[in-house]
Enzyme design. Structure first.
Site, PDB file in Angstrom:
ATOM      1  N   THR A  15      -9.351  -1.223 -15.319  1.00  0.00           N
ATOM      2  CA  THR A  15      -8.428  -2.357 -15.334  1.00  0.00           C
ATOM      3  C   THR A  15      -8.857  -3.480 -14.326  1.00  0.00           C
ATOM      4  O   THR A  15      -8.656  -4.619 -14.899  1.00  0.00           O
ATOM      5  CB  THR A  15      -7.452  -1.739 -14.572  1.00  0.00           C
ATOM      6  OG1 THR A  15      -6.720  -0.600 -15.371  1.00  0.00           O
ATOM      7  CG2 THR A  15      -6.058  -2.705 -14.483  1.00  0.00           C
ATOM      8  N   LYS A 112     -11.874   0.788  -1.314  1.00  0.00           N
ATOM      9  CA  LYS A 112     -11.633   0.993   0.030  1.00  0.00           C
ATOM     10  C   LYS A 112     -12.109   2.321   0.519  1.00  0.00           C
ATOM     11  O   LYS A 112     -12.525   2.173   1.781  1.00  0.00           O
ATOM     12  CB  LYS A 112     -10.046   1.044   0.220  1.00  0.00           C
ATOM     13  CG  LYS A 112      -9.371   2.098  -0.712  1.00  0.00           C
ATOM     14  CD  LYS A 112      -7.966   2.069  -0.549  1.00  0.00           C
ATOM     15  CE  LYS A 112      -7.475   2.705  -1.742  1.00  0.00           C
ATOM     16  NZ  LYS A 112      -7.561   1.882  -3.187  1.00  0.00           N
ATOM     17  N   GLU A 136     -13.012  -7.909   0.461  1.00  0.00           N
ATOM     18  CA  GLU A 136     -11.345  -8.340   0.424  1.00  0.00           C
ATOM     19  C   GLU A 136     -10.343  -7.666  -0.163  1.00  0.00           C
ATOM     20  O   GLU A 136      -9.427  -7.093   0.225  1.00  0.00           O
ATOM     21  CB  GLU A 136     -11.263  -9.845  -0.055  1.00  0.00           C
ATOM     22  CG  GLU A 136      -9.921 -10.636   0.334  1.00  0.00           C
ATOM     23  CD  GLU A 136      -9.534 -10.823   1.676  1.00  0.00           C
ATOM     24  OE1 GLU A 136      -8.710  -9.779   2.399  1.00  0.00           O
ATOM     25  OE2 GLU A 136     -10.055 -11.487   2.395  1.00  0.00           O
ATOM     26  N   ILE A 143      -3.976 -10.746  -1.065  1.00  0.00           N
ATOM     27  CA  ILE A 143      -3.706 -10.980   0.436  1.00  0.00           C
ATOM     28  C   ILE A 143      -5.068 -11.233   1.016  1.00  0.00           C
ATOM     29  O   ILE A 143      -5.671 -10.191   1.356  1.00  0.00           O
ATOM     30  CB  ILE A 143      -2.514 -10.064   1.059  1.00  0.00           C
ATOM     31  CG1 ILE A 143      -1.545  -9.700   0.557  1.00  0.00           C
ATOM     32  CG2 ILE A 143      -2.320 -10.681   2.498  1.00  0.00           C
ATOM     33  CD1 ILE A 143      -0.532  -8.735   0.950  1.00  0.00           C
ATOM     34  N   ASP A 207      -4.666   6.668   1.291  1.00  0.00           N
ATOM     35  CA  ASP A 207      -4.774   5.342   0.875  1.00  0.00           C
ATOM     36  C   ASP A 207      -4.714   4.339   1.962  1.00  0.00           C
ATOM     37  O   ASP A 207      -5.775   3.412   2.356  1.00  0.00           O
ATOM     38  CB  ASP A 207      -3.810   4.938  -0.382  1.00  0.00           C
ATOM     39  CG  ASP A 207      -4.181   3.533  -0.880  1.00  0.00           C
ATOM     40  OD1 ASP A 207      -5.200   3.310  -1.644  1.00  0.00           O
ATOM     41  OD2 ASP A 207      -3.384   2.949  -0.273  1.00  0.00           O
ATOM     42  N   LYS A 211      -7.471   1.758   4.510  1.00  0.00           N
ATOM     43  CA  LYS A 211      -7.490   0.340   4.553  1.00  0.00           C
ATOM     44  C   LYS A 211      -7.180   0.080   5.878  1.00  0.00           C
ATOM     45  O   LYS A 211      -7.920  -0.873   6.497  1.00  0.00           O
ATOM     46  CB  LYS A 211      -6.056  -0.088   3.837  1.00  0.00           C
ATOM     47  CG  LYS A 211      -6.279  -0.013   2.135  1.00  0.00           C
ATOM     48  CD  LYS A 211      -4.815  -0.122   1.602  1.00  0.00           C
ATOM     49  CE  LYS A 211      -5.040  -0.014   0.001  1.00  0.00           C
ATOM     50  NZ  LYS A 211      -3.670  -0.409  -0.472  1.00  0.00           N
ATOM     51  N   GLY A 308      -2.687  -3.926  -8.402  1.00  0.00           N
ATOM     52  CA  GLY A 308      -2.664  -4.355  -9.657  1.00  0.00           C
ATOM     53  C   GLY A 308      -4.012  -5.155  -9.920  1.00  0.00           C
ATOM     54  O   GLY A 308      -4.671  -5.652  -9.240  1.00  0.00           O
TER      55      GLY A 308
END
Length: 440
Positions: A15, A112, A136, A143, A207, A211, A308
């Site tokens: 994706t 991550k 990033e 963001i 998750d 991060k 996304g």
């Protein structure tokens, strides 16, 4: 000025990889106008060449096939200076990235778990190879929080990071606020594509923990490993907690919190009661937000879509363009960590807390609860009592307390015959004092 053609490669073409290629093709003119570079994907590593894809890559300008199952076609190609890793997983991605860095190729990663678990090793390889490792997209997709921390706030002395960094859990909790059960909210998140068929990494907090380990490492310039993050997910959040939060003029969010306390760090991911007047309370649905607090900036809040394919791809491309624009300068080549801070002892973290007790309806029960708390210097700021058929449910908010002291008190309360059930304490996040909240 004449445009410079820059061939790049992708590790992975799912994706995110497909979105990266599509955006580079669709926005080629915009990127060229802004940077003077024409960035083209010429190789993409996949497991299966024949798999049906929504956006199959067109052949390159020489008519060669872009997709390959052979990593060597990327690793051994001297024309490829920049590679984006968008395949996910710790292995074989870790071995691939390590080899690329050691061989003098710049790497951009959206992974991550890889950055959180093997960041020190990868940055050492990048430094030795004289190349950049950018990541990033591994934290909050579109963001740009890593860029802000590493490039804009170098001398700010950031001492606190608060964040909603998992869109799936934020969507679920927002739906529960509107009256849905946990199962109903999770099912809708899966229908909309916010949650995987197996949502464990999201709802367990794993998750978000990865991060926050990355964010804390960059913010505090000290290595924070995934194992250093105290993590609690959202599966135990009950409708009673959501209703109690409403009555207290709060909402429940899964919040990542990283703080410097003296000379130690404390990093946590856990559900929290957030004051409705706090910026994080206004982050609804699948959005993310990160608040940075430091000596020179007081407070900065960055908010936007945190997941996304297209959103993540945009962050990957931004990092690629940044690498291309600074190749050969050594800029951001080195690891952000230049010191080694200790972890704050587990019981020393402090906050106001919310917790719930189910007690028998008998004289003196509330007094026993207050006494056990007072013995450990935990004072009650607010109490809401509701009958529950066999007794009462007590919803309590404390003044600031050490989590270790509160855990001791709750363990003691759990052993009393009057107490049927006790919930895990949730920190309370508010910029207002007790008097302003109406709890005095």
């Amino acid at each position: 000025m004449e445009s410079i053609d820059v061939p790049v490669a992708l590790l992975g073409y799912g994706t995110v990889g497909a979105a990266v290629n599509r955006l580079l093709i669709d926005s080629a003119d915009d990127i060229e106008r802004a940077t003077g570079h024409r960035v083209r994907v010429v190789k993409a590593l996949v497991r299966d060449l024949e798999k049906e894809r929504d956006y199959p890559p067109p052949e390159d300008v020489s008519g060669n096939r872009v997709l390959t199952t052979d990593f060597r076609e990327i690793a051994d190609d001297p024309s490829l200076a920049v590679v984006a890793e968008v395949m996910g997983g710790v292995e074989p991605a870790g071995a691939y990235v390590l080899e690329l860095l050691r061989n003098g190729k710049h790497v951009v990663s959206a992974n991550k778990q890889l950055i959180a678990r093997r960041g020190a090793e990868l940055f050492a390889a990048a430094s030795a190879g004289g190349v950049q490792l950018r990541f990033e997209a591994s934290v909050c997709a579109a963001i740009p929080v890593i860029k802000v921390l590493r490039e804009s706030l170098i001398v700010t002395n950031v001492h606190r990071v608060l964040g909603i960094v998992n869109g799936t859990t934020n969507f679920i909790l927002t739906k529960m606020e509107a009256g849905a059960s946990y199962d109903e909210a999770l099912a809708e998140a899966q229908r909309r594509g916010y949650a995987e068929a197996d949502p464990t990494d999201d709802v367990s907090g794993a998750d978000a923990a990865a991060k926050m380990a990355i964010l804390a490492t960059v913010a505090f310039n000290s290595r924070v490993d995934l194992e250093d993050v105290a993590t609690t997910g959202i599966t135990a959040i009950a409708p009673a907690d959501v209703e109690a939060a409403k009555e207290l003029d709060m909402v429940i969010r899964l919040v990542g919190a990283a703080r410097l306390v003296g000379g130690s760090f404390d990093v946590r991911v856990q559900p929290a009661l957030v004051d409705k007047q706090h910026p994080l309370a206004k982050v609804d649905g699948a959005f993310n937000a990160v608040m940075l607090q430091g000596d020179a900036i007081r407070e900065i809040t960055l908010e936007g879509p945190g997941a996304g394919g297209v959103e993540t791809a945009s962050a990957v491309i931004a990092d690629m363009v940044s690498v291309i624009g600074t190749m050969g300068t050594g800029f951001l080549q080195n690891d952000a960590t230049w010191r080694q801070l200790p972890k704050l002892p587990a019981g020393d973290s402090s906050s106001p807390f919310y917790f719930r007790l189910s007690v028998q309806d008998r004289p003196g029960a509330l007094a026993r609860v207050a006494d056990e708390l007072a013995q450990r210097e935990v004072s009650i700021a607010r109490l809401v009592q509701r009958p529950n058929g066999s007794g009462a449910t007590l919803h309590l908010v404390t003044h600031e307390a050490r989590v270790g002291a509160l855990d001791e008190a709750l363990d003691a309360l759990g052993g009393l015959p009057e107490v049927h059930h006790r919930s895990q304490p949730l920190p309370v996040i508010s910029d207002r004092g007790v008097a302003e909240l109406g709890w005095a």
